[in-house]
Scaffold this active site. Structure first.
Site, PDB file in Angstrom:
ATOM      1  N   GLY A  12       0.682  -1.279  -0.009  1.00  0.00           N
ATOM      2  CA  GLY A  12       0.102   0.030   0.051  1.00  0.00           C
ATOM      3  C   GLY A  12       0.711   1.272  -0.084  1.00  0.00           C
ATOM      4  O   GLY A  12       1.930   1.207  -0.118  1.00  0.00           O
ATOM      5  N   GLN A  13       0.013   2.298   0.091  1.00  0.00           N
ATOM      6  CA  GLN A  13       0.745   3.528   0.145  1.00  0.00           C
ATOM      7  C   GLN A  13       2.004   3.681   1.230  1.00  0.00           C
ATOM      8  O   GLN A  13       3.324   4.270   0.847  1.00  0.00           O
ATOM      9  CB  GLN A  13      -0.169   4.762   0.438  1.00  0.00           C
ATOM     10  CG  GLN A  13       0.159   6.308   0.227  1.00  0.00           C
ATOM     11  CD  GLN A  13      -0.489   7.347   0.919  1.00  0.00           C
ATOM     12  OE1 GLN A  13      -1.408   6.891   1.795  1.00  0.00           O
ATOM     13  NE2 GLN A  13       0.020   8.680   0.640  1.00  0.00           N
ATOM     14  N   ASP A  35       1.302  -9.000   1.630  1.00  0.00           N
ATOM     15  CA  ASP A  35      -0.043  -8.280   1.206  1.00  0.00           C
ATOM     16  C   ASP A  35      -0.783  -9.518   0.652  1.00  0.00           C
ATOM     17  O   ASP A  35      -0.165 -10.636   0.247  1.00  0.00           O
ATOM     18  CB  ASP A  35       0.290  -7.173   0.355  1.00  0.00           C
ATOM     19  CG  ASP A  35      -0.961  -5.963   0.361  1.00  0.00           C
ATOM     20  OD1 ASP A  35      -0.516  -4.970   0.623  1.00  0.00           O
ATOM     21  OD2 ASP A  35      -1.922  -6.459  -0.132  1.00  0.00           O
ATOM     22  N   ILE A  36      -2.086  -9.118   0.379  1.00  0.00           N
ATOM     23  CA  ILE A  36      -2.900 -10.009  -0.378  1.00  0.00           C
ATOM     24  C   ILE A  36      -2.812  -9.951  -1.909  1.00  0.00           C
ATOM     25  O   ILE A  36      -3.139 -10.431  -2.768  1.00  0.00           O
ATOM     26  CB  ILE A  36      -4.384  -9.670  -0.150  1.00  0.00           C
ATOM     27  CG1 ILE A  36      -4.833  -8.470   0.067  1.00  0.00           C
ATOM     28  CG2 ILE A  36      -4.766 -10.675   1.016  1.00  0.00           C
ATOM     29  CD1 ILE A  36      -6.382  -8.380  -0.223  1.00  0.00           C
ATOM     30  N   ARG A  37      -1.969  -8.646  -2.240  1.00  0.00           N
ATOM     31  CA  ARG A  37      -1.691  -8.475  -3.845  1.00  0.00           C
ATOM     32  C   ARG A  37      -0.267  -8.227  -3.937  1.00  0.00           C
ATOM     33  O   ARG A  37       0.435  -7.570  -2.883  1.00  0.00           O
ATOM     34  CB  ARG A  37      -2.355  -7.423  -4.163  1.00  0.00           C
ATOM     35  CG  ARG A  37      -2.402  -6.037  -3.532  1.00  0.00           C
ATOM     36  CD  ARG A  37      -3.200  -4.819  -4.133  1.00  0.00           C
ATOM     37  NE  ARG A  37      -2.920  -3.705  -3.091  1.00  0.00           N
ATOM     38  CZ  ARG A  37      -2.468  -2.627  -3.571  1.00  0.00           C
ATOM     39  NH1 ARG A  37      -1.990  -2.440  -4.518  1.00  0.00           N
ATOM     40  NH2 ARG A  37      -2.407  -1.704  -2.651  1.00  0.00           N
ATOM     41  N   TYR A 143     -14.426   3.428   9.904  1.00  0.00           N
ATOM     42  CA  TYR A 143     -13.035   3.372  10.103  1.00  0.00           C
ATOM     43  C   TYR A 143     -12.580   3.804  11.376  1.00  0.00           C
ATOM     44  O   TYR A 143     -11.906   3.387  11.946  1.00  0.00           O
ATOM     45  CB  TYR A 143     -12.701   4.351   8.925  1.00  0.00           C
ATOM     46  CG  TYR A 143     -11.161   4.553   8.845  1.00  0.00           C
ATOM     47  CD1 TYR A 143     -10.263   3.412   8.457  1.00  0.00           C
ATOM     48  CD2 TYR A 143     -10.477   5.716   9.121  1.00  0.00           C
ATOM     49  CE1 TYR A 143      -8.728   3.702   8.508  1.00  0.00           C
ATOM     50  CE2 TYR A 143      -9.086   5.788   9.008  1.00  0.00           C
ATOM     51  CZ  TYR A 143      -8.284   4.767   8.758  1.00  0.00           C
ATOM     52  OH  TYR A 143      -6.876   5.013   8.466  1.00  0.00           O
ATOM     53  N   LYS A 147     -10.742   2.215  14.374  1.00  0.00           N
ATOM     54  CA  LYS A 147      -9.512   2.696  15.056  1.00  0.00           C
ATOM     55  C   LYS A 147      -9.569   2.824  16.394  1.00  0.00           C
ATOM     56  O   LYS A 147      -8.599   2.570  17.256  1.00  0.00           O
ATOM     57  CB  LYS A 147      -8.920   3.848  14.155  1.00  0.00           C
ATOM     58  CG  LYS A 147      -8.376   3.733  12.727  1.00  0.00           C
ATOM     59  CD  LYS A 147      -7.126   2.827  12.612  1.00  0.00           C
ATOM     60  CE  LYS A 147      -6.725   2.559  11.229  1.00  0.00           C
ATOM     61  NZ  LYS A 147      -5.805   1.736  11.219  1.00  0.00           N
TER      62      LYS A 147
HETATM   63  P1  NAD Z   1      -3.389   1.325   1.713  1.00  0.00           P
HETATM   64  O1  NAD Z   1      -4.889   1.228   1.188  1.00  0.00           O
HETATM   65  O2  NAD Z   1      -2.577   2.092   0.836  1.00  0.00           O
HETATM   66  O3  NAD Z   1      -2.855  -0.024   1.927  1.00  0.00           O
HETATM   67  C1  NAD Z   1      -3.308  -0.960   2.688  1.00  0.00           C
HETATM   68  C2  NAD Z   1      -2.731  -2.452   2.080  1.00  0.00           C
HETATM   69  O4  NAD Z   1      -3.442  -3.465   2.931  1.00  0.00           O
HETATM   70  C3  NAD Z   1      -2.973  -2.612   0.782  1.00  0.00           C
HETATM   71  O5  NAD Z   1      -1.886  -2.780  -0.312  1.00  0.00           O
HETATM   72  C4  NAD Z   1      -3.898  -3.839   0.575  1.00  0.00           C
HETATM   73  O6  NAD Z   1      -3.732  -4.619  -0.480  1.00  0.00           O
HETATM   74  C5  NAD Z   1      -3.600  -4.367   1.737  1.00  0.00           C
HETATM   75  N1  NAD Z   1      -4.766  -5.464   2.331  1.00  0.00           N
HETATM   76  C6  NAD Z   1      -6.112  -5.198   2.208  1.00  0.00           C
HETATM   77  N2  NAD Z   1      -6.726  -6.237   2.798  1.00  0.00           N
HETATM   78  C7  NAD Z   1      -5.737  -7.027   2.970  1.00  0.00           C
HETATM   79  C8  NAD Z   1      -5.457  -8.502   3.631  1.00  0.00           C
HETATM   80  N3  NAD Z   1      -6.743  -8.918   4.080  1.00  0.00           N
HETATM   81  N4  NAD Z   1      -4.532  -8.971   4.303  1.00  0.00           N
HETATM   82  C9  NAD Z   1      -3.380  -8.349   3.833  1.00  0.00           C
HETATM   83  N5  NAD Z   1      -3.306  -7.244   3.390  1.00  0.00           N
HETATM   84  C10 NAD Z   1      -4.240  -6.504   2.924  1.00  0.00           C
HETATM   85  O7  NAD Z   1      -3.308   2.107   3.083  1.00  0.00           O
HETATM   86  P2  NAD Z   1      -2.130   3.212   3.671  1.00  0.00           P
HETATM   87  O8  NAD Z   1      -2.354   4.284   3.298  1.00  0.00           O
HETATM   88  O9  NAD Z   1      -0.717   2.407   3.316  1.00  0.00           O
HETATM   89  O10 NAD Z   1      -2.400   2.865   5.239  1.00  0.00           O
HETATM   90  C11 NAD Z   1      -1.668   1.877   6.015  1.00  0.00           C
HETATM   91  C12 NAD Z   1      -2.212   2.099   7.548  1.00  0.00           C
HETATM   92  O11 NAD Z   1      -1.995   3.147   7.914  1.00  0.00           O
HETATM   93  C13 NAD Z   1      -3.424   1.751   7.725  1.00  0.00           C
HETATM   94  O12 NAD Z   1      -3.685   1.129   8.831  1.00  0.00           O
HETATM   95  C14 NAD Z   1      -4.185   2.705   7.792  1.00  0.00           C
HETATM   96  O13 NAD Z   1      -5.424   3.038   8.619  1.00  0.00           O
HETATM   97  C15 NAD Z   1      -3.224   3.942   8.375  1.00  0.00           C
HETATM   98  N6  NAD Z   1      -3.300   5.292   8.131  1.00  0.00           N
HETATM   99  C16 NAD Z   1      -3.066   5.840   6.752  1.00  0.00           C
HETATM  100  C17 NAD Z   1      -3.092   7.141   6.695  1.00  0.00           C
HETATM  101  C18 NAD Z   1      -2.735   7.748   5.279  1.00  0.00           C
HETATM  102  O14 NAD Z   1      -3.013   8.897   4.976  1.00  0.00           O
HETATM  103  N7  NAD Z   1      -2.368   6.945   4.421  1.00  0.00           N
HETATM  104  C19 NAD Z   1      -3.601   8.030   7.603  1.00  0.00           C
HETATM  105  C20 NAD Z   1      -4.166   7.496   8.982  1.00  0.00           C
HETATM  106  C21 NAD Z   1      -3.870   6.013   9.514  1.00  0.00           C
END
Ligand code: NAD
Length: 314
Positions: A12-13, A35-37, A143, A147
């Site tokens: 992910g991001q 990851d799942i992908r 969400y 959290k």
């Molecule tokens: P994202 O959506 O970019 O990445 C999440 C990843 O989880 C994806 O690659 C997805 O394929 C994977 N995923 C989904 N279901 C899955 C499963 N069952 N098993 C394994 N992998 C799975 O999210 P992100 O922005 O990288 O966020 C990461 C963490 O940070 C999360 O907990 C999010 O809540 C938290 N967060 C992010 C932000 C932000 O601005 N990006 C802000 C606050 C909190």
């Protein structure tokens, strides 16, 4: 003992960049991405990668044993905007993955857990300006509910079972390498791509909506700094407030205009506006600064320069 890290949700991001940073720090062989992908080429080619569903405790355990993992960073989650469309699925993913990892730590299969929380733990009844570390937490999104519950579980496992779990309430995280995954603050990433490609952007958040934000580099540094802090300095075990900057879409657009003078922004708020309205305008993160010396580097000006320079180069 050698630190070996398993990142769940590494494609992910945040996961993509955090994994690369951890690999630089601990060695490519000591950081297992999952990851799942599959992730991008850099992630896939720089170290081990496993397909793991973060809710599947048995598979996580198998991989922990295979690589002698000592720490898990759990980043898999469904983010705010997507979760509103699939509440049950979001709850199952966000909660079951956390409980699986906390249980594995409780049973001493791993020593340390990182799990990010979010400013989404706050809601419409929370004080909006300089939101304190300890305050009203009545989120109005699925969400946010996941959290805030997750934070309580983290604290519970720490208090009852001595699990060394650490957490940050990330604000909107802004980056340019990987597109974000369905959050309310995604506009602050999209805007840069559109500014360079089309010189115009239609924003789904209204012009004067203040939201707390942070550049990826600061978010990664905070995460690693917290995980490397002495356990006795980690005084908050639910989730630390974390801040760097706070701005409106209008302020961001005018910063971009300094570099791209003919850039135009228009506003068409959608369902994400309501989510944004329920979140704080700015965050008081003095506890993180005091406990483990957190300091941010990037403000809006420095971040805008860095992103535009990096995207133009790419
Ligand atoms: P994202 O959506 O970019 O990445 C999440 C990843 O989880 C994806 O690659 C997805 O394929 C994977 N995923 C989904 N279901 C899955 C499963 N069952 N098993 C394994 N992998 C799975 O999210 P992100 O922005 O990288 O966020 C990461 C963490 O940070 C999360 O907990 C999010 O809540 C938290 N967060 C992010 C932000 C932000 O601005 N990006 C802000 C606050 C909190």
């Amino acid at each position: 003992m050698n630190t070996v890290i398993l990142v769940l949700g590494a494609s992910g991001q945040i996961g993509t960049e955090l994994t690369q940073k951890l690999r630089l720090l601990y060695g490519n062989n000591n950081v297992i991405a999952s990851d799942i992908r599959e992730g991008n080429t850099e992630l896939m080619s720089s170290g081990s990668f496993e397909i793991i569903d973060a809710t599947d405790k048995a598979t996580i355990l198998k991989i922990i044993q295979k690589y002698k993992v000592t720490q898990v960073y759990l980043l898999a989650a469904m983010l705010s905007a997507t979760a509103e469309k699939m509440p049950q699925k979001a709850w199952n993913l966000n909660m079951n993955s956390l409980l699986a990892v906390l249980d594995l730590a409780k049973d001493k299969h791993i020593e340390k857990v990182y799990w990010p929380s979010s400013i989404a733990v706050f809601g419409p009844t929370t004080p909006k300006e300089n939101t304190p570390q300890k305050t009203v937490m009545e989120p109005s999104t699925v969400y946010g509910i996941s959290k805030v519950s997750g934070e309580f579980w983290c604290n519970y496992y720490y208090e009852k079972f001595g699990v060394d779990v650490r957490s940050l309430r990330y604000p909107g995280v802004i980056s340019w390498k990987i597109k974000p995954g369905g959050g309310t603050t995604d506009y602050a990433v999209d805007i840069f791509f559109k500014a360079l490609e089309d010189k115009k952007y239609e924003c789904f958040i209204s012009e004067n909506t203040h939201l707390p934000m942070m550049y990826m580099e600061d978010a990664l540094n905070a995460t690693i700094q917290l995980m490397q802090a002495d356990s006795k300095d980690v005084k908050i075990r639910n989730g630390y407030n974390l801040a760097a900057m706070s701005f409106t879409p209008k302020e961001m657009a005018s910063e971009i205009k300094k570099h791209i003078p003919d850039f135009e922004i228009t506003y068409k708020p959608d369902f994400r506006q309501e989510i944004a309205d329920s979140w704080p305008n700015s965050i008081d993160d003095s506890q993180a600064r005091k406990d483990w010396n957190w300091q941010h580097k990037f403000d809006l000006k420095a971040m805008t320069e860095d992103i535009l320079k990096s995207l133009k180069k790419r």
